[in-house]
Design a protein around this motif. Structure first.
Motif, short mmCIF file in Angstrom:
data_model
loop_
_atom_site.label_atom_id
_atom_site.label_comp_id
_atom_site.label_asym_id
_atom_site.label_seq_id
_atom_site.Cartn_x
_atom_site.Cartn_y
_atom_site.Cartn_z
N LEU A 82 -3.09 29.80 -15.83
CA LEU A 82 -2.47 29.71 -14.51
C LEU A 82 -3.49 29.45 -13.41
O LEU A 82 -3.26 28.63 -12.52
CB LEU A 82 -1.70 31.01 -14.22
CG LEU A 82 -0.52 31.34 -15.14
CD1 LEU A 82 0.25 32.55 -14.60
CD2 LEU A 82 0.42 30.15 -15.30
N THR A 83 -4.63 30.13 -13.47
CA THR A 83 -5.62 29.95 -12.41
C THR A 83 -6.26 28.57 -12.47
O THR A 83 -6.46 27.92 -11.43
CB THR A 83 -6.70 31.04 -12.51
OG1 THR A 83 -6.08 32.33 -12.49
CG2 THR A 83 -7.68 30.95 -11.35
N GLU A 84 -6.56 28.11 -13.68
CA GLU A 84 -7.15 26.76 -13.80
C GLU A 84 -6.18 25.69 -13.32
O GLU A 84 -6.58 24.72 -12.66
CB GLU A 84 -7.55 26.52 -15.26
CG GLU A 84 -8.36 25.25 -15.48
CD GLU A 84 -7.51 24.14 -16.04
OE1 GLU A 84 -7.58 23.02 -15.51
OE2 GLU A 84 -6.79 24.39 -17.02
N ALA A 85 -4.89 25.86 -13.60
CA ALA A 85 -3.89 24.90 -13.13
C ALA A 85 -3.82 24.89 -11.60
O ALA A 85 -3.68 23.83 -10.98
CB ALA A 85 -2.52 25.24 -13.71
N ARG A 86 -3.94 26.06 -10.98
CA ARG A 86 -3.88 26.12 -9.52
C ARG A 86 -5.14 25.56 -8.87
O ARG A 86 -5.08 25.01 -7.76
CB ARG A 86 -3.59 27.57 -9.09
CG ARG A 86 -2.22 28.02 -9.58
CD ARG A 86 -1.83 29.41 -9.15
NE ARG A 86 -0.63 29.84 -9.87
CZ ARG A 86 0.08 30.93 -9.59
NH1 ARG A 86 -0.29 31.69 -8.58
NH2 ARG A 86 1.15 31.24 -10.31
#
Length: 369
Positions: free
Chosen positions: A295-299
């Motif tokens: 999730l963090t890498e996608a954001r």
């Protein structure tokens, strides 16, 4: 890779102490973070799929050194090659996927695509772990190593088969140094990106503890041949988390922060259960880390505005390696006085504390600059 659940045991059975094993992980991290940002800029300036294929070959050579020359120098050389390989693929694959989706106007499918890829990789890892026990019983570390080399090399043609649409022309025309400067400038100037990069590095860097899970499993009472089977639990939990990542793509910062804090508590409790059942709690912690990673890498990807995507992601990877290095150094120094279960419990403390940073610094889903 059949070696994954047992290579720490290979080191130990070759006469290495916990401190020496930790020093190998330090070598791995130093090489990775030294080459992380330069290799990211290289991936932005040149062919990403070719870079990935070269990285796979380097990793296979490293496994060959471990298999046929099991000694500290060979283990160290193998980690140098693996560190270089990790740096070359870190950010490159993710940037390649994101840019391909962007070219198709489908960046909203990124979490789903990455989650599916991670699930596939983890399921393959589960299969390798299931095979590791009978293969080890049949041919020991040598047969496990040969099988790992073969599987690793099989990824070369797969990497070369990736589609690779032309990227933004100014990136390629500017060359390596201009690309490197563009990526670093974005991290400095874009506050959303810089905060998310630091957060990503701090939390996911704690995932370096997975290198000690086989040792933890044996400390819990599992025989060496059955350690891979116990190690299945964390990997299975991560596979479930990655498979469900799309459903949680819009999870709020507050809820993800709470999950990370709870994961730290579970890690501390499970590591010191003194029984294999404690691996269930440890597995849940790894599931949280996997979800946080995706999730963090996608954001971060959504927040990147410039063309040097792989370079920005490599900065995040660099920070992750620095955090991992701190973990390995801590284990190396602490192992003289504390057992592995207690050291793992101590890692739970920064995970709990990072919940506050997650609440404040995690970008919202789909945010862009």
């Amino acid at each position: 890779m059949l070696l994954y659940p047992v290579y720490a045991l290979l080191f130990a059975d070759s006469g290495l102490s916990t401190g020496q094993i930790s020093s190998l992980f330090v070598i791995w991290s130093i090489v990775s973070f030294t080459l992380e940002i330069p290799s990211g800029a290289l991936a932005d300036a040149y062919s990403r799929r070719r870079l990935v294929a070269i990285a796979v070959v380097l990793r296979a050579i490293g496994f060959a050194l471990w298999t046929f020359f099991p000694s500290y120098p060979a283990f160290a050389a193998g980690f140098v090659l693996w560190g270089a390989s990790s740096a070359m693929t870190s950010g490159s694959v993710e940037a390649l996927v994101y840019d391909e989706l962007a070219a198709a106007g489908a960046t909203e499918r990124y979490v789903r695509t990455v989650g599916l890829a991670q699930t596939t990789a983890l399921v393959a890892e589960l299969a390798a772990m299931a095979l590791a026990t009978p293969v080890f019983l049949l041919g020991g570390y040598t047969l496990v190593g040969v099988a790992s080399i073969a599987v690793t090399l099989a990824a070369v043609p797969i990497a070369l088969s990736f589609p690779e649409a032309p990227r933004v022309e100014e990136t390629a025309e500017g060359g390596y140094l201009r690309t490197l400067r563009a990526g670093l400038a974005e991290v400095r100037a874009n506050r959303t990106v810089s905060r998310a990069v630091v957060l990503y590095a701090l939390v996911t860097g704690m995932g370096a503890i997975d290198e000690y899970v086989p040792i933890l499993a044996r400390d819990m009472g599992a025989p060496t041949a059955f350690v891979p089977l116990l190690f299945v639990l964390p990997v299975a939990a991560m596979a479930v988390a990655s498979a469900l990542a799309e459903r949680w793509a819009h999870l709020s910062a507050a809820r993800l922060a709470a999950a990370v804090a709870v994961g730290g508590v579970l890690l501390a409790a499970g590591s010191n259960a003194g029984h294999p059942i404690g691996m269930v709690a440890v597995a849940l912690c790894f599931a949280v880390l996997e979800l946080f990673d995706i999730l963090t890498e996608a954001r971060i990807q959504d927040a990147i505005a410039g063309p040097a995507r792989a370079t920005v992601l490599s900065v995040a990877g660099f920070g992750q390696e620095v955090a991992a290095l701190a973990v390995f150094a801590g284990f190396g120094l602490g192992s003289a006085a504390l057992p592995v279960p207690v050291l793992l419990a101590l890692v739970g403390v920064p995970l709990v504390l990072s919940g506050g940073l997650t609440r404040r610094w995690l970008p919202s889903a789909g945010s862009s600059s």
